[in-house]
Design an enzyme around this catalytic site. Structure first.
Site, PDB file in Angstrom:
ATOM      1  N   TYR A 177      38.193  -7.875 -10.816  1.00 50.08           N
ATOM      2  CA  TYR A 177      39.565  -7.493 -10.483  1.00 50.08           C
ATOM      3  C   TYR A 177      39.611  -6.282  -9.554  1.00 50.08           C
ATOM      4  CZ  TYR A 177      41.342 -10.288 -14.449  1.00 50.08           C
ATOM      5  OH  TYR A 177      41.652 -11.282 -15.313  1.00 50.08           O
ATOM      6  N   GLU A 178      40.597  -6.256  -8.673  1.00 52.56           N
ATOM      7  CA  GLU A 178      40.899  -5.120  -7.783  1.00 52.56           C
ATOM      8  C   GLU A 178      39.702  -4.667  -6.963  1.00 52.56           C
ATOM      9  OE1 GLU A 178      43.903  -4.759  -7.413  1.00 52.56           O
ATOM     10  OE2 GLU A 178      44.534  -5.743  -9.256  1.00 52.56           O
ATOM     11  N   GLY A 179      38.926  -5.612  -6.508  1.00 55.88           N
ATOM     12  CA  GLY A 179      37.740  -5.317  -5.705  1.00 55.88           C
ATOM     13  C   GLY A 179      36.504  -5.370  -6.579  1.00 55.88           C
TER      14      GLY A 179
END
Length: 167
Positions: A158-160
């Protein structure tokens, strides 16, 4: 007709707004790693205190103690880092002195990727360690520890992905 776009915030500040949003999301995902590790610890502690082997509960065995202490110490360290980042965010936004705000803004910028990557990596590793406390029964879904391992693994993406956090 096409899509309709709306300007959010000031013109030419989009990248700044985007990074504010991403930093908040990365912090939240990092805290998810802490929460999953804590939940795994609680499950492992409860199981180890009840599971009998050789006439004693397994939480008396040195290797189980080591695993539980490792999970606890690493979880508490991650929690302390997340609290420090929260303090840094507050000071970067609300301190009266601009130089102090800038100092804590810089600290926040450095530590957000660290908490995201480190806490989610550890959430996965500590959930795996908690599964070891359970032994073979860890795969029985009623214990929930296998679900923790699956949930912690996706947090690393998630999120990179965590590798990208090192930029």
């Amino acid at each position: 007709a096409g899509a309709i776009g709306y300007l959010v915030g000031e013109e030419h500040h989009g990248i700044k707004y985007m990074f504010t949003m991403m930093n908040n999301a990365r912090l939240a995902v990092g805290v998810d790693g802490v929460a999953i590790a804590e939940n795994s610890l609680q499950k492992a502690l409860e199981y180890a205190a009840e599971r009998m082997q050789g006439g004693i509960t397994i939480n008396k065995y040195p290797d189980v103690k080591r695993m539980l202490m490792t999970i606890r110490s690493q979880t508490e360290a991650m929690r302390a880092l997340s609290y420090y980042i929260g303090k840094s965010i507050d000071l970067s936004r609300h301190h009266d002195d601009e130089s102090v705000r800038q100092k804590y803004s810089d600290i926040t910028d450095i530590l957000i990727p660290v908490i995201k990557a480190h806490a989610t990596d550890l959430g996965f590793l500590l959930s795996s360690e908690a599964m070891q406390v359970f032994g073979g029964v860890a795969y029985i879904e009623e214990y929930g520890i296998a679900q923790n391992l699956r949930d912690s693994r996706i947090a690393m993406i998630y999120e990179g992905t965590n590798g990208i956090q090192a930029k």
